[in-house]
Design a protein around this motif. Sequence first.
Motif, short mmCIF file in Angstrom:
data_model
loop_
_atom_site.label_atom_id
_atom_site.label_comp_id
_atom_site.label_asym_id
_atom_site.label_seq_id
_atom_site.Cartn_x
_atom_site.Cartn_y
_atom_site.Cartn_z
N LYS A 1 0.67 -1.15 -0.14
CA LYS A 1 0.04 0.14 0.14
C LYS A 1 0.85 1.41 -0.01
CE LYS A 1 -3.89 2.20 2.35
NZ LYS A 1 -4.85 1.88 3.70
N THR B 1 -8.32 6.38 -9.95
CA THR B 1 -9.33 7.25 -9.25
C THR B 1 -10.07 6.59 -8.16
OG1 THR B 1 -10.98 6.72 -11.08
CG2 THR B 1 -9.63 8.47 -11.71
N LYS B 2 -10.31 5.50 -8.23
CA LYS B 2 -11.15 4.86 -7.09
C LYS B 2 -10.65 4.93 -5.65
CE LYS B 2 -13.42 0.54 -5.67
NZ LYS B 2 -13.33 -1.17 -6.11
N THR B 3 -9.28 5.07 -5.52
CA THR B 3 -8.82 5.56 -4.14
C THR B 3 -7.97 6.73 -4.16
OG1 THR B 3 -6.85 4.12 -4.66
CG2 THR B 3 -8.82 3.04 -3.41
N VAL B 4 -8.17 7.44 -4.98
CA VAL B 4 -7.47 8.87 -5.16
C VAL B 4 -8.49 10.03 -4.92
CG1 VAL B 4 -5.66 10.37 -6.60
CG2 VAL B 4 -5.53 7.81 -6.53
N ARG B 5 -8.16 11.04 -4.24
CA ARG B 5 -9.18 12.30 -4.20
C ARG B 5 -8.19 13.41 -4.93
NH1 ARG B 5 -8.94 15.18 1.08
NH2 ARG B 5 -6.90 15.69 -0.21
N LYS B 6 -9.05 14.37 -5.62
CA LYS B 6 -8.34 15.32 -5.98
C LYS B 6 -9.38 16.61 -5.36
CE LYS B 6 -7.67 13.38 -10.81
NZ LYS B 6 -8.13 13.44 -12.04
N ALA C 1 -4.38 13.33 -3.08
CA ALA C 1 -4.29 12.23 -1.84
C ALA C 1 -5.03 10.97 -1.88
CB ALA C 1 -4.96 13.11 -0.67
N GLY C 2 -4.57 9.91 -1.40
CA GLY C 2 -5.01 8.75 -1.33
C GLY C 2 -4.14 7.52 -1.24
N PHE C 3 -4.35 6.35 -1.68
CA PHE C 3 -3.37 5.34 -1.81
C PHE C 3 -3.73 4.47 -3.07
CE2 PHE C 3 -7.29 3.57 0.12
CZ PHE C 3 -7.20 2.33 -0.40
N ASN D 1 0.04 12.32 0.01
CA ASN D 1 -0.56 13.37 -0.02
C ASN D 1 0.16 14.48 -0.97
OD1 ASN D 1 -1.92 15.78 0.41
ND2 ASN D 1 -2.75 15.10 2.57
N ASN E 1 0.75 5.28 0.39
CA ASN E 1 0.07 6.26 0.52
C ASN E 1 0.58 7.47 0.19
OD1 ASN E 1 -2.12 4.72 2.83
ND2 ASN E 1 0.17 3.83 2.85
#
Length: 478
Positions: free
Chosen positions: A71, A102-107, A293-295, A75, A73
């Motif tokens: 994993k 995109t599923k585990t990534v936030r913009k 941010a995400g993983f 930011n 992680n």
Amino acid sequence: MARLFSKLKAIDFFKKIPSDLTEATLTGAWISILAAVIMVFLFTAEMMSFLSTTTTTQLIVDRSPQNELLKLNFNISFPALSCEFATVDVSDTLGTKRMNLTKTVRKMPITTELERMSEKGSAVEDSSHKPGPKYDEEGRFDDEPDIDITVPLSHVNFEATLARYPIVVVNFFAPWCHWCQRLEPTWEAATKEVHDKYPEWDGRIRFAKVDCTQEMELCRTHFIQGFPSIRVFRKGHDDIVIGGMHEHESYMGDRTKEALVAFADSLVPSAGQPHRKHAALSAAPKTPGCNLAGFVMVKKVPGTLTVVARSEGHSFDHTWMNMTHLVHTFHVGTRPSPRKYQQLKRLHPAGEGEGDLFWWREKREKRGEHPQSTHEHYLQIVLTSIEPRRSRHSGNYDAYEYTAHSHTYQSDAIPSARFTYDLSPIQILVQETARPWYQFLTTSCAIIGGVFTVAGILDALLYQSFKVVKKLNLGKQG
């Protein structure tokens, strides 16, 4: 029965001497007291050693299960990369490539000062894969007379044009862009049909275009990073106000004449209504930057995590791309809880040195002197397994420590930010161990027996020495 007991006496290890045959001496008493003190001291030290634990660190071959995923992680903030085109890609040495995760990534849109536009902020939604827009067949408008009814706007008349019409659809393009060249005849044909349908006296909608190679500052002011970018401006600005929140609008649909004309028809009823959101429009960037941010889950083989601008149906000018970024945090694996983190500092203090080996907690900026620069970070990762004495099963956990080296270079490829990771085949095993009880018993017996034996030998030597001295003195007197 008496005969049996008599035979058992023959195997007695500790045969007794009659008390009337023994002799007590003052020297033996002092030696006995000294021996007892030594026994108590050594036994106490052995007891403390038995009750305490020791920490051992050893290097072993990585014993992680096969097919276990790692994993990553992160930011990271990019003050000059729009969320509209920012993508996260992962590739490894096994040939696996995953694009636009995109599923585990936030913009999150940010300003050049790395601040959100509002206190609440709103993350940008993005689908895992969006097909590129459709175009008209090449050569469809070749038989028609040359159409060039829209003169590119400039910074001189741009604001005046937006203020004149309730709705203005602007195509920000670059002449060298392949997609812009394909869109050009379609855009002119659609513009002519829309203007014929809604003439000047109607005044509700107009199509326009801006050449970004001639109006660079104008395009940058509106955060244009990919070409062509189609923006919808209402009442002189490209955002609508819904519930007190500003939402910018960008057309991301098909680029055929029929689609553009149908889009214009659907926009016309909202003329003069800047608070009405159109279903066919997507949120356009309000700010020039983006926080990612995400993983991501990756295989435990060398690979690369890449942040780059990408979009199907858009071209990018490499000289405009500035991949300056700020690493807020970057860590591998599951972050330990405060309790486990305290254990980590206690059992493996080498991992908490100046380099902060387990994650980047401090902000680290990577700025290029030239905007067309790729920034690469190389991470050498080592698995560290912590096995405390107590809670052996529930307290065990893995931490990943690494060293990071960064550099910047220029190339003909589109600029990007690359995090190349390489996992070591060697694993660090940190164990808390305690001595087994049988070792404590063995050592205790050795202490008592050894001290007793040595004291007996010393007492016998002194006793015999005194006897010899007495005989010599008696011989001299006789």
